[in-house]
Design an enzyme around this catalytic site. Structure first.
Site, PDB file in Angstrom:
ATOM      1  N   ASN A  69     -13.271  -3.660   2.358  1.00  0.00           N
ATOM      2  CA  ASN A  69     -14.367  -2.694   2.446  1.00  0.00           C
ATOM      3  C   ASN A  69     -15.249  -2.827   1.207  1.00  0.00           C
ATOM      4  O   ASN A  69     -14.746  -3.066   0.115  1.00  0.00           O
ATOM      5  CB  ASN A  69     -13.818  -1.268   2.514  1.00  0.00           C
ATOM      6  CG  ASN A  69     -12.960  -1.041   3.739  1.00  0.00           C
ATOM      7  OD1 ASN A  69     -13.316  -1.450   4.836  1.00  0.00           O
ATOM      8  ND2 ASN A  69     -11.829  -0.399   3.556  1.00  0.00           N
TER       9      ASN A  69
ATOM     10  N   GLU B 201     -12.580   3.003  -1.104  1.00  0.00           N
ATOM     11  CA  GLU B 201     -12.057   4.129  -1.876  1.00  0.00           C
ATOM     12  C   GLU B 201     -11.863   3.812  -3.352  1.00  0.00           C
ATOM     13  O   GLU B 201     -11.925   4.706  -4.187  1.00  0.00           O
ATOM     14  CB  GLU B 201     -10.744   4.613  -1.259  1.00  0.00           C
ATOM     15  CG  GLU B 201     -10.935   5.200   0.125  1.00  0.00           C
ATOM     16  CD  GLU B 201      -9.637   5.659   0.758  1.00  0.00           C
ATOM     17  OE1 GLU B 201      -8.574   5.569   0.119  1.00  0.00           O
ATOM     18  OE2 GLU B 201      -9.693   6.109   1.913  1.00  0.00           O
ATOM     19  N   VAL B 202     -11.593   2.555  -3.670  1.00  0.00           N
ATOM     20  CA  VAL B 202     -11.379   2.148  -5.067  1.00  0.00           C
ATOM     21  C   VAL B 202     -12.436   1.116  -5.427  1.00  0.00           C
ATOM     22  O   VAL B 202     -12.569   0.100  -4.740  1.00  0.00           O
ATOM     23  CB  VAL B 202      -9.964   1.569  -5.271  1.00  0.00           C
ATOM     24  CG1 VAL B 202      -9.761   1.127  -6.719  1.00  0.00           C
ATOM     25  CG2 VAL B 202      -8.896   2.580  -4.868  1.00  0.00           C
TER      26      VAL B 202
ATOM     27  N   HIS C 272     -10.672  -5.423  -3.286  1.00  0.00           N
ATOM     28  CA  HIS C 272      -9.312  -5.552  -2.785  1.00  0.00           C
ATOM     29  C   HIS C 272      -9.342  -5.929  -1.320  1.00  0.00           C
ATOM     30  O   HIS C 272     -10.250  -5.566  -0.591  1.00  0.00           O
ATOM     31  CB  HIS C 272      -8.487  -4.284  -3.013  1.00  0.00           C
ATOM     32  CG  HIS C 272      -9.076  -3.031  -2.451  1.00  0.00           C
ATOM     33  ND1 HIS C 272     -10.172  -2.399  -3.011  1.00  0.00           N
ATOM     34  CD2 HIS C 272      -8.727  -2.288  -1.382  1.00  0.00           C
ATOM     35  CE1 HIS C 272     -10.448  -1.309  -2.318  1.00  0.00           C
ATOM     36  NE2 HIS C 272      -9.595  -1.223  -1.310  1.00  0.00           N
TER      37      HIS C 272
ATOM     38  N   HIS D 126      -7.081  -5.919   2.169  1.00  0.00           N
ATOM     39  CA  HIS D 126      -5.924  -5.385   2.881  1.00  0.00           C
ATOM     40  C   HIS D 126      -5.409  -6.471   3.818  1.00  0.00           C
ATOM     41  O   HIS D 126      -6.207  -7.127   4.498  1.00  0.00           O
ATOM     42  CB  HIS D 126      -6.319  -4.191   3.750  1.00  0.00           C
ATOM     43  CG  HIS D 126      -6.861  -3.020   3.005  1.00  0.00           C
ATOM     44  ND1 HIS D 126      -6.112  -1.901   2.733  1.00  0.00           N
ATOM     45  CD2 HIS D 126      -8.098  -2.782   2.501  1.00  0.00           C
ATOM     46  CE1 HIS D 126      -6.861  -1.020   2.095  1.00  0.00           C
ATOM     47  NE2 HIS D 126      -8.074  -1.527   1.929  1.00  0.00           N
TER      48      HIS D 126
ATOM     49  N   ASP E  92       0.847  -1.189   0.000  1.00  0.00           N
ATOM     50  CA  ASP E  92       0.000   0.000   0.000  1.00  0.00           C
ATOM     51  C   ASP E  92       0.886   1.243   0.000  1.00  0.00           C
ATOM     52  O   ASP E  92       1.922   1.262   0.674  1.00  0.00           O
ATOM     53  CB  ASP E  92      -0.902  -0.006   1.240  1.00  0.00           C
ATOM     54  CG  ASP E  92      -2.003   1.024   1.160  1.00  0.00           C
ATOM     55  OD1 ASP E  92      -1.706   2.227   1.264  1.00  0.00           O
ATOM     56  OD2 ASP E  92      -3.173   0.631   0.996  1.00  0.00           O
ATOM     57  N   ILE E  93       0.510   2.267  -0.748  1.00  0.00           N
ATOM     58  CA  ILE E  93       1.328   3.485  -0.817  1.00  0.00           C
ATOM     59  C   ILE E  93       1.176   4.356   0.433  1.00  0.00           C
ATOM     60  O   ILE E  93       1.977   5.265   0.656  1.00  0.00           O
ATOM     61  CB  ILE E  93       1.042   4.325  -2.082  1.00  0.00           C
ATOM     62  CG1 ILE E  93      -0.412   4.792  -2.105  1.00  0.00           C
ATOM     63  CG2 ILE E  93       1.409   3.553  -3.340  1.00  0.00           C
ATOM     64  CD1 ILE E  93      -0.693   5.833  -3.181  1.00  0.00           C
TER      65      ILE E  93
END
Length: 126
Positions: free
Chosen positions: A97, A105-106, A110, A112, A39-40
């Site tokens: 999520n 958010e995207v 995905h 995490h 993750d950035i």
């Protein structure tokens, strides 16, 4: 085609662009089913994202519409990433999520993987 709230999957989302190689990522693992990368904006000492290779916006979308081999292969990739990073002994958290209330958010499914310190309670009361 996958949809979110009646809208088609957004091929321009950042994870779709990462899968196409248009945006760089720091890879951790890749196979025909999944791509994992750092993750950035890490929220823990270890914070890796794992995304399926396909246009799925949520877990519900993915499990309803992805081929069985992709569903199984994706979850095996999540487990393999945790093992290969050595997270099994001290423990880790997996979080996905879905939708606005969950702060997705995207709009690409995905997962995490968080680890490397005590993570505290899953949700704050309130």
């Amino acid at each position: 085609m996958s949809v979110k709230n009646g809208a088609p999957y957004d091929e321009g989302n950042i994870f779709a662009r990462i899968l196409r190689g248009e945006i760089p990522a720091r890879p951790v693992y890749e196979d025909e089913h999944a791509f994992a990368f750092h993750d950035i904006n890490p929220q823990a000492p270890h914070h890796v994202l794992v995304i399926p290779k396909g246009p799925y916006v949520s877990m519900a979308d993915f499990t309803a519409n992805a081929p069985d081999a992709l569903v199984v292969g994706f979850w095996r990739a999540v487990g393999k990433v945790a093992r290969e990073l050595g997270l099994e002994e001290d423990g880790y958290r997996i979080l996905a999520n879905a939708g606005t209330n969950a702060h997705q958010e995207v709009p690409h499914l995905h997962v995490h993987i968080f680890a490397g310190r005590p993570l505290g309670p899953m949700l704050m009361q309130g």
